[in-house]
Design an enzyme around this catalytic site. Structure first.
Site, PDB file in Angstrom:
ATOM      1  NE  ARG A   1      -3.525   0.728   2.525  1.00 48.89           N
ATOM      2  CZ  ARG A   1      -3.444   1.568   3.555  1.00 48.89           C
ATOM      3  NH1 ARG A   1      -2.715   1.275   4.610  1.00 48.89           N
ATOM      4  NH2 ARG A   1      -4.074   2.721   3.518  1.00 48.89           N
TER       5      ARG A   1
ATOM      6  NE  ARG B   1       3.662   6.342  14.213  1.00 48.50           N
ATOM      7  CZ  ARG B   1       3.796   6.959  15.373  1.00 48.50           C
ATOM      8  NH1 ARG B   1       3.640   6.287  16.498  1.00 48.50           N
ATOM      9  NH2 ARG B   1       4.091   8.248  15.431  1.00 48.50           N
TER      10      ARG B   1
ATOM     11  CE  LYS C   1       1.957  -5.804   6.334  1.00 47.52           C
ATOM     12  NZ  LYS C   1       1.828  -4.519   5.653  1.00 47.52           N
TER      13      LYS C   1
HETATM   14  C1  BTN Z   1       0.883  -4.078   2.260  1.00 49.96           C
HETATM   15  O1  BTN Z   1       1.189  -4.639   3.300  1.00 49.96           O
HETATM   16  O2  BTN Z   1       1.043  -2.858   2.094  1.00 49.96           O
HETATM   17  C2  BTN Z   1       0.293  -4.896   1.155  1.00 49.96           C
HETATM   18  C3  BTN Z   1       1.227  -5.997   0.726  1.00 49.96           C
HETATM   19  C4  BTN Z   1       0.642  -6.798  -0.418  1.00 49.96           C
HETATM   20  C5  BTN Z   1       1.659  -7.769  -0.977  1.00 49.96           C
HETATM   21  C6  BTN Z   1       1.039  -8.691  -1.985  1.00 49.96           C
HETATM   22  S1  BTN Z   1       2.139  -9.985  -2.450  1.00 49.96           S
HETATM   23  C7  BTN Z   1       1.084 -10.444  -3.761  1.00 49.96           C
HETATM   24  C8  BTN Z   1       0.565  -9.168  -4.379  1.00 49.96           C
HETATM   25  N1  BTN Z   1       1.501  -8.666  -5.364  1.00 49.96           N
HETATM   26  C9  BTN Z   1       2.059  -7.514  -4.993  1.00 49.96           C
HETATM   27  O3  BTN Z   1       2.911  -6.878  -5.649  1.00 49.96           O
HETATM   28  N2  BTN Z   1       1.565  -7.123  -3.820  1.00 49.96           N
HETATM   29  C10 BTN Z   1       0.590  -8.066  -3.298  1.00 49.96           C
END
Ligand code: BTN
Length: 253
Positions: free
Chosen positions: A59, A250, A118
């Site tokens: 994100r 947070r 997390k």
């Molecule tokens: C976050 O924590 O901000 C979101 C992480 C999301 C990661 C997943 S891995 C599969 C999919 N492909 C990506 O590039 N991102 C999501």
């Protein structure tokens, strides 16, 4: 994973006709790949799993990095036409947490937490391919779930991993466990929106009642979500409704 891929296809295809499963050794990002396909007109329902991502995205433009073999990284792409998209990442979090383990909590808007750390993140993107019926968009639901101890480099709090709860955890089994519940949740969200998930989110809300700080500096106490999935924050003298996907939250130190 061939046997498991077929088992996932068989479990999900009755819910999503035409559904396929693809497992590839390496991709830049499963979300990026499905978004590229959608922009070139492909809107088929698919679960795309990469054993390694070279440019995983999180994100707010962040990088999502995982060493090969330490995380399950996948994206589910499907046409979706909810009346209101708000709260979708919360509904996805509920589906993933419920299908994985009772101890997993949810941190608004889209992280899975274990023991205050997390465990997994969700990245949802949508594209219009022009091919979907009835104003639907192609939704790409990406998730990265730590299975083995991830690198904690540069992080104040080391991430959690699913092996802490399920010592013999196998990526294929985890996918098989979560795929059909995730699709069912998406179809329920399409019909009923976040209202169908609000109580379930509340049950696992990791922030509720805790002091938090928003990335705009606002401090307060998390007080659950409203009917659209916005975060409610009690601040001095007011209740602030936080809807922006550009805001991060947070726990206060
Ligand atoms: C976050 O924590 O901000 C979101 C992480 C999301 C990661 C997943 S891995 C599969 C999919 N492909 C990506 O590039 N991102 C999501």
């Amino acid at each position: 994973m061939p046997g498991v891929a077929e088992a996932i296809r068989e479990a999900v295809a009755p819910l999503l006709p035409g559904f396929t499963v693809e497992v590839v050794p390496e991709l830049d990002s499963t979300n990026s790949e499905l978004m590229r396909r959608a922009r070139s007109g492909r809107a088929d329902p698919v679960l795309l799993v990469a054993q390694r991502q070279t440019a995983g995205r999180g994100r707010l433009g962040r990088v999502w990095h995982a060493e090969a073999g330490t995380a399950l990284t996948f994206s589910l792409g499907l046409p979706l036409a909810p009346a209101d998209w708000s709260g979708l990442s919360l509904a996805v979090g509920v589906a993933l947490a419920e299908s994985l383990h009772p101890r997993i909590r949810l941190k608004w808007p889209n992280d899975l937490w274990l023991h205050g750390r997390k465990l997994a993140g969700i990245l949802i993107e949508t594209a219009s391919t022009g091919a979907e019926p009835g104003g639907a968009r192609y939704a790409v639901i990406g998730a990265g779930i730590n299975l083995a101890p991830p690198s904690a480099e540069g992080l104040a709090t080391p991430p959690a991993w699913l092996g802490e709860l399920l010592p013999q955890v196998q990526p294929g089994q985890v996918l098989l466990q979560l795929a059909a519940p995730l699709v069912e949740a998406l179809l329920l969200f399409e019909r009923a929106g976040f209202a169908a998930f609000r109580a379930r989110f509340d049950d696992r809300d990791a922030l509720r009642g805790n002091a938090i700080v928003l990335s705009d500096g606002t401090a307060g106490t998390a007080a659950g979500t409203n009917e659209q999935g916005a975060l409610l924050v009690h601040t001095a003298g007011a209740v602030k409704t936080v809807t922006s996907s550009e805001v991060s939250v947070r726990p206060a130190a």
